[in-house]
Design an enzyme around this catalytic site. Structure first.
Site, PDB file in Angstrom:
ATOM      1  CG  HIS A 173       4.784  -5.002  -5.063  1.00 56.39           C
ATOM      2  ND1 HIS A 173       5.705  -5.213  -6.069  1.00 56.39           N
ATOM      3  CD2 HIS A 173       5.327  -4.119  -4.203  1.00 56.39           C
ATOM      4  CE1 HIS A 173       6.780  -4.482  -5.820  1.00 56.39           C
ATOM      5  NE2 HIS A 173       6.568  -3.806  -4.691  1.00 56.39           N
ATOM      6  N   GLY A 174       2.808  -6.233  -8.024  1.00 62.96           N
ATOM      7  CA  GLY A 174       3.117  -6.380  -9.440  1.00 62.96           C
ATOM      8  C   GLY A 174       4.574  -6.650  -9.772  1.00 62.96           C
ATOM      9  CG  ASP A 175       8.867  -5.625 -10.376  1.00 65.06           C
ATOM     10  OD1 ASP A 175       9.169  -6.762 -10.768  1.00 65.06           O
ATOM     11  OD2 ASP A 175       9.641  -4.651 -10.454  1.00 65.06           O
ATOM     12  CG  LEU A 176       6.994  -9.136  -3.473  1.00 68.50           C
ATOM     13  CD1 LEU A 176       7.427  -7.834  -2.821  1.00 68.50           C
ATOM     14  CD2 LEU A 176       5.783  -9.698  -2.751  1.00 68.50           C
ATOM     15  CG  ASN A 189      11.092  -3.896  -6.288  1.00 69.05           C
ATOM     16  OD1 ASN A 189      11.951  -3.031  -6.361  1.00 69.05           O
ATOM     17  ND2 ASN A 189      10.386  -4.287  -7.328  1.00 69.05           N
TER      18      ASN A 189
END
Length: 164
Positions: free
Chosen positions: A61-64, A68
């Protein structure tokens, strides 16, 4: 995810937006900042399954974080959104998996305590009297390089189905 395609070298993901829903941040606000452990456990299981599904498809995901994560307020179904910082996982997924495990820990900490897991004012939140007063269960943590295999079976979370 409803669909995906590549345009000019960029992956475009078409995601659903369930109704009625709100972000985890707003959901927590409407529940006085924190959830009961049973509610947090229910949401965590879904978040872990969603993260595992992404990992199984070589995507992190990279930006949890709480903005989000969407929760359908009628069904309590959780969805991960905004994959704008996502990336494909190389053959050895340790880094992407570790990042997602840390994010899951931060989410469950916030859901059960009402506090950010990493806060500059409280360097050691686990020993903070405000946190101890919340009376959370005393589950033992698992420190292993095989996070993605052990996290869903931790006694606190109960067994999570990794089936798709």
């Amino acid at each position: 995810m409803l669909d995906w395609f590549v345009e000019d070298g960029t992956h475009i993901l078409i995601m659903e937006y369930p109704h009625p829903c709100e972000t985890l941040a707003n959901f927590l606000e409407s529940h006085k900042g924190r959830l009961k452990e049973t509610e947090a456990r229910h949401l965590l299981r879904q978040a872990v399954n969603a993260a595992k599904h992404s990992i199984d498809h070589n995507l992190t995901h990279g930006d949890l974080h709480r903005e989000n994560v969407l929760i359908n307020t009628r069904t309590m179904e959780l969805k991960l959104i905004d994959f704008g910082f996502s990336s494909l996982i190389p053959d050895t997924p340790c880094e992407g998996v570790a990042e997602m495990v840390l994010s899951m820990g931060s989410l469950v900490f916030m859901m059960t305590t009402g506090y950010e897991a990493f806060n500059r004012r409280d360097q050691d939140l686990l020993h903070n009297p405000r946190i101890k007063a919340l009376g959370l269960s005393k589950g033992k943590s698992s420190r292993s390089s095989e996070h993605e295999q052990k996290m869903p079976y931790h006694p606190w979370s109960g067994a999570v189905s990794w089936a798709h």
